[in-house]
Scaffold this active site. Sequence first.
Site, PDB file in Angstrom:
ATOM      1  N   HIS A 159      15.209  18.109 -23.925  1.00 54.19           N
ATOM      2  CA  HIS A 159      16.108  17.044 -23.460  1.00 54.19           C
ATOM      3  C   HIS A 159      15.892  16.746 -21.967  1.00 54.19           C
ATOM      4  O   HIS A 159      16.814  16.366 -21.260  1.00 54.19           O
ATOM      5  CB  HIS A 159      17.574  17.392 -23.704  1.00 54.19           C
ATOM      6  CG  HIS A 159      17.852  17.831 -25.113  1.00 54.19           C
ATOM      7  ND1 HIS A 159      18.231  16.963 -26.111  1.00 54.19           N
ATOM      8  CD2 HIS A 159      17.745  19.050 -25.706  1.00 54.19           C
ATOM      9  CE1 HIS A 159      18.373  17.628 -27.250  1.00 54.19           C
ATOM     10  NE2 HIS A 159      18.076  18.908 -27.034  1.00 54.19           N
ATOM     11  N   SER A 280       1.022  -0.225  -3.298  1.00 61.33           N
ATOM     12  CA  SER A 280       1.968  -1.336  -3.420  1.00 61.33           C
ATOM     13  C   SER A 280       1.574  -2.427  -2.439  1.00 61.33           C
ATOM     14  O   SER A 280       1.128  -2.138  -1.326  1.00 61.33           O
ATOM     15  CB  SER A 280       3.381  -0.835  -3.114  1.00 61.33           C
ATOM     16  OG  SER A 280       4.210  -1.906  -2.727  1.00 61.33           O
ATOM     17  N   LYS A 286       3.461   3.712  -0.777  1.00 55.04           N
ATOM     18  CA  LYS A 286       3.430   3.965  -2.213  1.00 55.04           C
ATOM     19  C   LYS A 286       2.057   4.375  -2.725  1.00 55.04           C
ATOM     20  O   LYS A 286       1.040   3.878  -2.286  1.00 55.04           O
ATOM     21  CB  LYS A 286       3.885   2.722  -2.992  1.00 55.04           C
ATOM     22  CG  LYS A 286       5.347   2.426  -2.899  1.00 55.04           C
ATOM     23  CD  LYS A 286       6.263   3.518  -3.425  1.00 55.04           C
ATOM     24  CE  LYS A 286       6.167   3.667  -4.940  1.00 55.04           C
ATOM     25  NZ  LYS A 286       6.710   2.519  -5.647  1.00 55.04           N
ATOM     26  N   GLU A 293       0.714   4.718 -16.509  1.00 55.16           N
ATOM     27  CA  GLU A 293       1.583   3.662 -17.053  1.00 55.16           C
ATOM     28  C   GLU A 293       0.795   2.746 -17.991  1.00 55.16           C
ATOM     29  O   GLU A 293       1.324   2.261 -18.995  1.00 55.16           O
ATOM     30  CB  GLU A 293       2.206   2.874 -15.900  1.00 55.16           C
ATOM     31  CG  GLU A 293       3.245   3.698 -15.155  1.00 55.16           C
ATOM     32  CD  GLU A 293       3.565   3.153 -13.775  1.00 55.16           C
ATOM     33  OE1 GLU A 293       4.560   3.598 -13.196  1.00 55.16           O
ATOM     34  OE2 GLU A 293       2.815   2.295 -13.258  1.00 55.16           O
TER      35      GLU A 293
END
Length: 460
Positions: A159, A280, A286, A293
Site C-alpha cells: 500500500h 524543464s 529540474k 514516464e
Amino acid sequence: MPEPTHVMWGGRFAEPMDPRLDRLNRSLPVDRRLWREDLATNRAWARALERGGVLTAAERDALLAGLDQVEAALAAGAADTAGDEDIHSLVERLLGEAAGPVAGKLHTGRSRNDQVATDLRLWTMAALERLDAGLLGAARALVTRAEAGVDVLLPAYTHTQRAQPVRLAHWALAHAWPLLRDRERLRQARGRAAVLPLGSGAIAGSGFAVDREALARDLGFGAVSANSMDAVGDRDFTVDAVFVAALVGTHLSRLAEDLILFSTAEFGFVRLAEPFTTGSSLMPQKRNPDALELVRGAAGQLVGHLVALLVTLKAMPTGYQKDLQENNAGLFAALDLAEGAAALLAGVVETLAPDPGRMAAALDPSVLATDLADLLVQAGVAFREAHAVVGALVRRAEELGVPLVDVAPEEAARLHPALRGALAALGGPAEAVERRRIAGGTGRSAVLAQLAAARQALGA
Ligand code: ARG
C-alpha cells in the site's frame, strides 16, 4: 495524394473509385512495412507454382529475377512515394515493369486475402523475436542489478507504506521474473503465428494443386492451416502478439512506477543517469524521469491497441473483411512500442545509481514489528495476541515519540512479559531478512538460489 497506378481488380468496374473511399482504402502508407515479407511470400509462391506444374522453370526464373529487381527498388525507397493501393499491388506493378507480361502469372491461385495473412504472420514472427531481444536486455539489466544488490537492504512496501526489509536483489528480481514469463509467452505466440495461410485463396482454397507443406517449409512456417475459411480471417496471432506486448508494457510500467518514486528527493533510493532524464523549460533545477514516464505512458497505448483489435474481431463474419486492414497499424505500433519501451528501461536500469545509505535510512524500526510478533510466537504467545501486543507497543512508541525498539524494557514488559526477551533478540533489518531463508524469501541463501534460477532462465 498520388493517383493509383496499378489496380489488381478493375475489370468489372466502369467508374473510378471515389476519392473519399480511396483515402481510407489505400493502405500502402501502413503496409509498405510488409515489403520484405511480401517479397518472401511472392518468391515462395513462384517456386510452389512451378513445383505444382502451373509455371515452367523458365517462367519461375523470370519471376524470381524480376523480384530481385523489385527488391532493389523497394530497398531504395520505392514504396515511400508510390501511389498504389497496397504493398501487394505495388509489388505486382513493379514486377510487371521488371519482368514484363510473365508478372501477370504470379497471382495464379492466390488472393490478397491469403497473401496478407501470410505476410502478417511472417512480420509478427520476426517482430516477436525483436521484442524478445528487448525483453532479454531488460531482464539482464535487472539480474545484473540483483547480483550487485544481494547485501543492500531497503524497505519493501505494501500500500506504498513501509512494510518489511528486503534485499535490493529481491526487489530487482521481483521485476525480472515477470519479464522472464513474458519471454515464455512470446515463444508460445510465435509458435501459434507460424502456421501457413497461403494456399487458402480468397476463402475456399487455391484452385491449383500447390504443395502447401513444401511452401510452409520454404517460408519457415511450422504447419499449414487446416481450414481456408478460418485461415484468411484469422488474426488471433495478432491478438496473441499484442496481448504479450500489452502485458510487457504493464510489467515495464510497474517497474517504471517504482523507479519514479525511488528517484524522488523524498525517497532518494536511486539516482537516474542524466542521459535518461530531461530538464524543464522553465525551472532550471529540474531533472525529470521522462524515460520512465514514457514507459508508463506506453502501457496505456499498448492496452488500447489490444482492445482495438478485439473489438474489430468480435463482429467479423467468416473469412476476410476489409476491417482487418485497419488493425495493421495498431499491430505494428504495439510491437514497436513494446520493444522500444523494453530497450529504454534496460538503459535506465543499467545506468542508475542506487543509494544504499538512503535505503538503510528508510528502514526505521517499525519494519521489524512483524519479526517482533513472530518472536513472541516463538515464546509461546498465540499469533493473534502477539499481533495485538506489538500493536500496543507501536502505539506507545508513537505516543512517546520514540522508535519502536526504544520503549523502555520495563514498560514493554508491562504490555506482555515476553516482550522484554523478544526485544532483546530482535536485532535489526539484517537479522530480519535472514529469518526468511524459506524458498522465495529474503534470506541470503534463498536470494542466491533465486539469482541462480534467474540466470538460468536468462540463458534458456
Ligand atoms: N490491403 C489489404 C489488407 O491489408 C489486402 C487484402 C485485400 N483483400 C481484399 N479482398 N480486398 O487487408
